[in-house]
Design an enzyme around this catalytic site. Structure first.
Site, PDB file in Angstrom:
ATOM      1  N   LYS A  78      -6.217   4.263   8.804  1.00 56.28           N
ATOM      2  CA  LYS A  78      -6.726   5.254   9.722  1.00 56.28           C
ATOM      3  C   LYS A  78      -6.685   6.633   8.710  1.00 56.28           C
ATOM      4  O   LYS A  78      -5.766   6.997   8.073  1.00 56.28           O
ATOM      5  CB  LYS A  78      -5.969   5.714  11.159  1.00 56.28           C
ATOM      6  CG  LYS A  78      -6.436   6.661  11.780  1.00 56.28           C
ATOM      7  CD  LYS A  78      -5.882   6.681  13.310  1.00 56.28           C
ATOM      8  CE  LYS A  78      -6.147   7.739  14.010  1.00 56.28           C
ATOM      9  NZ  LYS A  78      -5.390   8.024  15.409  1.00 56.28           N
ATOM     10  N   SER A 153      -8.191   8.271  18.886  1.00 55.30           N
ATOM     11  CA  SER A 153      -8.794   8.536  17.850  1.00 55.30           C
ATOM     12  C   SER A 153      -8.799   7.618  16.799  1.00 55.30           C
ATOM     13  O   SER A 153      -9.068   7.827  15.613  1.00 55.30           O
ATOM     14  CB  SER A 153      -7.581   9.683  17.447  1.00 55.30           C
ATOM     15  OG  SER A 153      -6.305   9.491  17.277  1.00 55.30           O
ATOM     16  N   SER A 177      -4.489   6.441  21.793  1.00 53.47           N
ATOM     17  CA  SER A 177      -5.381   6.561  20.493  1.00 53.47           C
ATOM     18  C   SER A 177      -5.361   5.076  19.720  1.00 53.47           C
ATOM     19  O   SER A 177      -6.255   4.966  18.996  1.00 53.47           O
ATOM     20  CB  SER A 177      -4.966   7.578  19.438  1.00 53.47           C
ATOM     21  OG  SER A 177      -5.387   8.857  19.979  1.00 53.47           O
TER      22      SER A 177
END
Length: 499
Positions: A78, A153, A177
């Site tokens: 990420k 996210s 997320s």
């Protein structure tokens, strides 16, 4: 071999057996990204040159007789994790040129385990949305329907996995997320127990990479199978060597049971503050039916369950007060004016969020005390049950909504509009007390979109929901690759939705 949708476990077996090399796996993953990612836009920072070099080193190491947990397996990371030499922006334009010179502790652990890092995956601005879009990297689309979000996210990571861009990814979770993108994209994710996995280097750009103890937030694994989650969690888990790791070693207890028929499970599909959409409710019921079919004891109600309304309120207070402290949205004077305009008896989540923006330390201490009461309630519940099955969000993936003020957005649940951020209450059920939760695929909606549920387990007993996820996988269908994505309209730079 065609490896794009193989599990990491399958790739490791093939690598150990000599039927494939890391260079071959890496080249295949890169070719797939270069072919398909114009539509999906999951890989925002490719690192293909270093990935190919790492794959060569992995093959050389295996030829010398070395073996490590992820040796030669292509993975993604990420964007919010520091990777030495690559941008860490969190989607914030002012930090587009920030490049850390040291890897995050989890990136170091991936590399030490032999993984090949293909690049970084897209995120929302400041990691603060249920979608993944920003003015630097554009919009990540859902591999099942480019007109819908991949979630946030960790949306880039979930979309990458669903698209066959690497076998594993690492993300983070404070408001679902990890779990929400997994649910939207049809993959697996695990939110670890709070504090179980060191987070140093998963830090906003420009801030020092210190070994801080985060409130609510965790980092964790994402994969295309339940067993792969356990494989990656075993690489990630453990204290930071700069702090607790000086004197502590991790010893996760084994799963409570090995057979599906031995599990005691509480199933929830209703929340007092928000409706559950029919597609998600059906997914919960499919998992409940699979549990019953496997002989598990399934209950729908328990007096031991902590109050869901208070749990959601506490979660919003803790979440918003912490978020605003880091990313102020407006002046205190403006906020005080808005709060003063609220009715004294307004207990809506919108009002809770607004009041939380002015929370002081005394307010936080009071909320934290109530959190401890809830944690004790969960301990009592887990003497009678081994896991709780419930939604992650009330709907499958929704259409892209880039309304500039997210507080003005609405989420449509079977034709009824609710405040956008109210959909976080299910994710917050596990986040507020710090419990582990595993997101698992649970079939498809009538439109063919993925639907997932979460399996919440006892604190520090992460192997219990992970084992339950593994046992359910053959009964609920597990991961299925999406059909060929239809090309979406391009923006000027070739990426959908890019600013």
């Amino acid at each position: 071999m065609e490896s794009s949708f193989c599990t990491a476990e399958e790739l490791i077996a093939a690598l150990r057996g000599g039927s494939v090399t890391s260079v071959e796996l890496t080249d295949e993953a890169i070719a797939r990204i270069e072919r398909d990612d114009d539509v999906v836009n999951a890989i925002c920072v490719p690192d293909f040159g270093r990935a190919r070099a790492a794959a060569v080193r992995a093959d050389q190491a295996r030829a010398r007789g070395e073996d490590r947990p992820l040796l030669g397996v292509p993975v993604t990371v990420k964007e919010c994790y520091n990777v030495a030499g690559l941008p860490t922006t969190w989607g914030i334009v002012a930090h587009r040129d920030f490049r850390p010179d040291e890897d995050a502790v989890q990136v170091s652990r991936l590399k030490a385990a032999g993984a090949v890092v293909l690049g970084k995956t897209n995120v929302p601005l400041g990691l603060q949305d249920i979608q993944s879009f920003n003015d630097i990297y554009g919009t990540t689309t859902n591999p099942w329907d480019p007109g819908r979000t991949a979630g946030g996210s960790s949306g880039g990571s979930a979309a990458a996995l669903a698209s066959g861009f690497g076998a594993l990814s690492i993300g983070s979770d404070i408001a679902g997320s990890l779990r929400t993108p997994a649910h939207f994209c049809g993959v697996y994710a695990h939110k670890p127990t709070l504090g179980l996995v060191a987070n140093r280097g998963m830090v906003a750009p420009g801030e020092p990479a210190l070994p801080v103890e985060l409130d609510l937030a965790v980092v964790g694994p994402m994969a295309r199978s339940a067993r792969d989650l356990t494989l990656l969690l075993d690489v990630m888990a453990g204290p930071d060597p700069l702090t607790l790791g000086v004197a502590h070693e991790l010893a996760l207890p084994p799963a409570r049971h090995e057979r599906l028929g031995d599990f005691r499970v509480l199933v929830l599909d209703e929340h007092p503050l928000i409706a559950t959409g029919a597609a998600v409710r059906a997914g919960v019921h499919r998992v409940a039916d699979a549990l019953v079919d496997g002989g598990a004891r399934v209950e729908r109600h328990s007096p031991l369950l902590p109050d869901l309304t208070e749990a959601a309120t506490l979660y919003m207070r803790l979440l918003i007060s912490g978020s605003v402290a880091r990313f102020p949205v407006e002046s205190d004077e403006q906020l005080r004016t808005r709060v003063a305009g609220l009715s004294a008896d307004d207990r809506s989540l919108d009002a809770v969020r607004l009041r939380a923006m002015l929370s002081g330390h005394r307010d936080w201490l009071e909320a934290n005390h109530r959190r401890e009461v809830h944690r004790h309630g969960w301990r009592q519940l887990f003497t009678e049950f081994d896991a709780v099955v419930c939604p992650i969000t009330p709907t499958p993936a929704f259409p892209h909504d880039h309304t500039p003020n997210p507080m003005a957005r609405r989420i449509d649940i079977d034709g009824v509009a609710y405040p956008y951020f109210d959909q976080l209450v299910w994710a917050g059920l596990a986040t507020m007390p710090g419990l582990p939760a595993t997101a698992v695929p649970a079939g498809r909606s009538p439109e063919g979109l993925p639907v997932g549920v979460q399996l919440i387990g006892p604190m520090s007993e992460d192997r219990t929901p992970l084992r339950l996820a593994e046992l359910l996988e053959p009964k609920t269908g597990g991961f299925q690759a999406p059909k060929q994505v239809v090309p979406a309209a391009r923006s000027g730079d070739g990426r959908p939705g890019a600013a």
